[in-house]
Design an enzyme around this catalytic site. Structure first.
Site, mmCIF file in Angstrom:
data_model
loop_
_atom_site.group_PDB
_atom_site.id
_atom_site.type_symbol
_atom_site.label_atom_id
_atom_site.label_comp_id
_atom_site.label_asym_id
_atom_site.label_seq_id
_atom_site.Cartn_x
_atom_site.Cartn_y
_atom_site.Cartn_z
ATOM 1 N N ARG A 37 12.953 45.974 3.551
ATOM 2 C CA ARG A 37 11.788 45.275 3.908
ATOM 3 C C ARG A 37 11.290 46.585 5.123
ATOM 4 N NH1 ARG A 37 16.931 45.331 6.144
ATOM 5 N NH2 ARG A 37 17.967 45.828 8.254
ATOM 6 N N ASP A 70 7.962 42.663 1.638
ATOM 7 C CA ASP A 70 8.969 40.572 1.714
ATOM 8 C C ASP A 70 9.238 40.110 1.022
ATOM 9 O OD1 ASP A 70 9.363 38.861 3.362
ATOM 10 O OD2 ASP A 70 6.841 38.532 3.878
ATOM 11 N N LEU A 71 10.410 40.526 0.259
ATOM 12 C CA LEU A 71 11.130 39.569 -0.425
ATOM 13 C C LEU A 71 11.176 37.852 -0.056
ATOM 14 C CD1 LEU A 71 14.213 41.665 -0.911
ATOM 15 C CD2 LEU A 71 11.956 41.743 -2.443
ATOM 16 N N HIS A 136 34.115 45.960 6.751
ATOM 17 C CA HIS A 136 33.237 47.185 6.949
ATOM 18 C C HIS A 136 34.500 47.799 6.047
ATOM 19 C CE1 HIS A 136 29.472 46.445 8.510
ATOM 20 N NE2 HIS A 136 29.652 46.134 9.303
ATOM 21 N N ASP A 137 34.260 48.627 6.252
ATOM 22 C CA ASP A 137 35.106 49.383 5.200
ATOM 23 C C ASP A 137 36.792 49.507 6.024
ATOM 24 O OD1 ASP A 137 36.553 52.433 4.189
ATOM 25 O OD2 ASP A 137 34.482 52.486 2.977
ATOM 26 N N ASN A 139 38.108 47.635 7.184
ATOM 27 C CA ASN A 139 38.581 46.029 6.668
ATOM 28 C C ASN A 139 39.231 45.989 5.232
ATOM 29 O OD1 ASN A 139 35.640 44.682 8.188
ATOM 30 N ND2 ASN A 139 37.618 45.211 10.026
ATOM 31 N N ASP A 166 33.430 52.307 0.491
ATOM 32 C CA ASP A 166 32.361 52.365 -0.185
ATOM 33 C C ASP A 166 31.912 53.157 -0.819
ATOM 34 O OD1 ASP A 166 31.775 50.194 2.185
ATOM 35 O OD2 ASP A 166 31.073 51.849 3.814
#
Length: 368
Positions: A37, A70-71, A136-137, A139, A166
């Protein structure tokens, strides 16, 4: 010739799992186009910086091309779809449903390019009650039972020092399955959708605990198992100079050698693990780490000094093997060591120094 030469990869991922996966693909010769982006991958802003971007971003994205897109712009999506028709692999890391809302879900793009190998990397997978949960990792490791096995002697779980979910649960399985997807395509001419769930893949790493639980209902606990601190044969012992030695003489022959050299042969037949550990710890604390390493030198005892990361990078063994011989350079001329990858040198390019892309560096070239 690099094995992935001529393979085009569209990388929609950010941060760590996807970028590490596509780094491995790029290292093997693939042409990786990173789609960002306008503000760029969040990791570009991490600290410390090396040139305009963070060192984290630079290490993970060397050898790739960067385009800004810009998707949410239909005109840009049209151009992205054109790129997809020419691609071999697509890697995305959004929550389930995001690519669908962009009109880029697998079912849609497979109509345009049935040979596309489409890899989705998420924490909990594309389906299931937890698919949309933010995490996250740590978690994922906690949810899979991994963090619980790291508890200290007071029973408090420790923060994992490695981003295992990850990397070992996300990036590596993603690359592995992408290669299998490409091989499948060689056989039947069709691509596929790969659902890589980081939390799912953590269970493979704890095979021993699962086996003990399923076979004998002996579910592992911290500080009690063979590799969680419950054995004197797999321990970290403190020395007289407050350094530490990692001792792993698991097999009987190594254990006998170890006990002989530390002067505790009478413990060979003692089964009380806590007693043996305490006796060994007391003896190990009577000499410095250097003294013990001199005593152990030339003997098969599986003992190694615990060193810091900086010290490890200077280890003569790793230096001689060329683990850190490749370099990374940025647009401002800064040069550092490149991140080592697990790929065989047979598959790497001839370039000894590779750059990471500046934000949008290849936008015009690719989207013109």
């Amino acid at each position: 010739m690099q094995p992935l030469k001529g393979i085009k990869v569209l990388d929609f991922s950010t941060l760590l799992p996807g970028p590490m996966c596509t780094l491995l693909l790029a290292e093997a010769g693939a042409d990786v186009i990173k789609i960002e982006r306008a503000s760029g991958d969040d990791m570009r802003d991490y600290s410390p910086k090396i040139g305009a971007d963070s060192v984290n971003f630079s290490l993970l994205n060397r050898g790739k091309k960067s385009i800004v897109a810009d998707l949410k712009d239909p005109a840009i999506i049209a151009k992205i779809k054109h790129l997809i028709t020419e691609a071999d692999v697509l890697v995305e890391q959004f929550r389930p449903g995001v690519m669908d809302r962009l009109g880029l879900a697998y079912e849609a793009v497979a109509q345009m390019n049935p040979r596309l190998v489409y890899c989705s990397i998420t924490g909990f997978g594309q389906t299931g009650p937890s698919a949309q949960i933010a995490a996250h990792d740590m978690n994922y490791q906690a949810r899979a039972g991994m963090v619980a096995l790291s508890a200290d002697r007071h029973g408090v779980p420790l923060v994992p020092p490695v981003l295992t979910a990850d990397l070992a649960g996300g990036a590596y399985p993603a690359m592995m399955n992408i290669l299998l997807g490409l091989r499948k395509r060689d056989l039947d001419g069709l691509g596929c959708h790969l659902d890589v769930a980081m939390a799912d893949n953590l269970f493979t790493l704890m095979y021993w605990g699962l086996g003990n639980g399923w076979a004998a209902n002996q579910w592992p606990s911290p500080s009690n198992e063979l590799i969680t601190g419950g054995s004197p044969r797999y321990q970290v012992y403190q020395t007289l100079d407050d350094k530490f030695l990692a001792a792993a003489p698991l097999e009987e022959k190594f254990w006998i050698n170890f006990l002989t050299l530390v002067g505790l042969t009478e413990l060979q037949s003692v089964e009380d693990a806590r007693l043996v550990t305490a006796r060994v710890a007391k003896v190990m604390a009577q000499r410095t780490a250097a003294e013990w390493l001199t005593i152990f030198e030339g003997h098969d005892v599986c003992v190694t000094e615990v060193v810091g990361l900086e010290h490890a990078t200077q280890d003569p063994h790793f230096v001689e093997r060329g683990v850190f011989k490749r370099t990374l350079h940025t647009s401002d001329g800064t040069v550092i060591n490149a991140l080592p990858t697990p790929l065989s040198p047979l598959f790497l390019g001839e370039e000894s120094s590779v750059s990471s892309p500046s934000l949008g560096q290849h936008t015009h070239e690719i989207l013109k």
